[in-house]
Every structure is written in structure tokens, then in C-alpha cells.
Design a protein around this motif. Sequence first.
Motif: not given
Length: 350
Positions: A113-120, A122-127
Motif C-alpha cells: 500500500g501507498t502507506y503502511g506497507g512493508a518496504t526496505p 526507512a522507517p520500514g513502512h511506506t509513507l
Amino acid sequence: MTVKAYGAHAADKPLEPIAIERREPGPHDVRIDILFCGVCHSDLHTVRSEWGGTIYPCVPGHEIVGRVSAVGGSVDKFAVGEIVGVGCLVDSCQHCASCGEGLEQYCENGFTGTYGGATPDAPGHTLGGYSEQIVASDKFVLKIRHPEEQLAAVAPLLCAGITTWSPLRHWNAGPGKKVGIVGIGGLGHMGVKLAHALGAHTVAFTTSESKRQDALDLGADEVVVSRNADEMAAHTGSFDFILNTVAASHDLDAFTRLLKRDGTLCVVGVPEHPHPSPAVDVLIFGRKSIAGSLIGGIAETQEMLDFCAEHGIVSEIEMIAVQDIDLAYDRMQRSDVKYRFVIDNASLAA
């Protein structure tokens, strides 16, 4: 790169200015200076952790319109200066059956998701889009062809537009079809506009007599006040398709009774408490269906944006400064908006 944003650090805290980091564009990335971001009810649910599991800091926003400010070396679909959009998705596995069919929202390995999804990153989730900039894969960036004076009103198409377009197209709303739209809010008002533009005989359902003229102005051919038993009964067994946008728990039987044989009631709102169990006999004695639909894939989102540009369709909006977001959330809970708030992201500089 550090950019200004607005977000929350806890469910019981107001949104406030925060500094966030955006990655430098990779070979397939597009950096976008955000002009406008629509405010979705999902933003409120997530910020206040009403669905649970929110990761903080939370920067919401998935109805994003902006201008390309940089592209990676392998990007050939977009150029600096172009107006583009980002919706609810910024990544998916790209190799499952759903992704292969352009239905990334049903990615069998989970979309990002565009926010709250896991991502490499920082901070480890999408903003999300309550920010000055976003960097996204070119596979999830969309071309906007509306004139610049309409761009703020285009932003809600990236969620409210595609959430209604996808089921309308899937169930073949168009000439010769009678289509109902339940609820005249952020989603429903787009459903009425799109069903009408697709050529369907469009009937709007509302609980409020006061919204009757509004629904007609949006393009409804007829309006039914769903609390009026006689008005509802007059449409029994007559609908090919009904799109239910209401996110509050309610009796679905009232609408399945209005379907023709082989008709479908599609729900797109997730209620805080489950709907009462539907009456099975109503379904059995008409081979009727209750279905669901989730946003839309990238290809169909582009199709929707192009259709709306061609037909001059945008959302009905009220523009706000980002500093007024908590007030907007409170008003949204009272349904005190016609029909979508949109943040002027220039206000982040204040």
C-alpha cells in the motif's frame, strides 16, 4: 532526502508536522512533487487504528496528484514536468496470476500500500501523500490528462474513482443496464457520475431526502430514499447490478430483493461491525449474488483516468490546508463534506 510531511505518532494523537526521508530515485523510479492529496475515510481509520495494526509514524494519503521532478535512468514512460498520479498501490509481486492479469490489487503475495506497507526504505513502512514528495516505481505511476485547473478534483479519482469504476466495468454497467448506487458520499457520488457516463440507467439510493436533488445533479436518472418502503418496493426485481458504497453495517436484503434474476449486489465498503447475515432464500430464488470488489489494478486505473479526462469527470471537492486535517476527519465522520476533502500540499510549507 528529507521532506516535510503531516502524520501521527499514535492513534490518540493529532496529526502534526514531521520530517520524513524519501529515497533517491532508482533506475525504475519516479520522484513526484505532490500538488494535491485527497482525504479518504481509510486515512482516518488507519491513523486512529480503528482497523488495528497501524504502524507509526503514520503518514496517510493515497489519492496523489503531482508533477514529476526526477526519473530513473531506465524510465521511459514519464518525463520531468509531467503531471502524474499515484493511487492506493506502490508495489506488488509482479509474478503471480493476478499481477499477470493487471489486477495488482489482488496480488497473491500481497500488494504494498501507498502507506503502511512493508518496504526496505526507512522507517520500514511506506509513507503516503500528506507530504511534499513521493518516490514510486514507474509501474505504479499514472498519467493524468485533465487540464491543470482540475487537478485538485482529480486526486480522489485515484481511490474513490477506481473503487467504483472497477466493479462497474467488471459487471458491465452500460447501455441497457439498470444500475443502483447505494450511498451518496465520497465513493457513491463518483459511482453515480461514472455509471451515468457509461450509459447505464442510474438509480441513486440515499437515506436522506435532502440529497435527492444532489443525486439528480450528479447524473442519477432516478433517486430512491431507502427509508421509504413504497419507493423501494417499486423497484423490486428490476436491477442488473447494485453497487453498495456504504461502510456502515446495514441490512443487505433490502437491496438483494431489488435485483433481477442473476443480478449482483457488490459491496465496496468495509463496516466496523459485520452486516447482518443475508437471507439465503432471496439469493436462491433468483440466482442472485452478493460480491465484493477492491480498488482496481493499474491498467484499469489508467483506463478510468483517461475516460474521466475524455468526459470531463472529476470529484466534487472541498480544498483544505493540511493543518486542518483533524477537523476534516471529524467532519468526515459526520458526513459533513460534499463529497471529498483534498489537501493543497503547498500548505505544508506554511
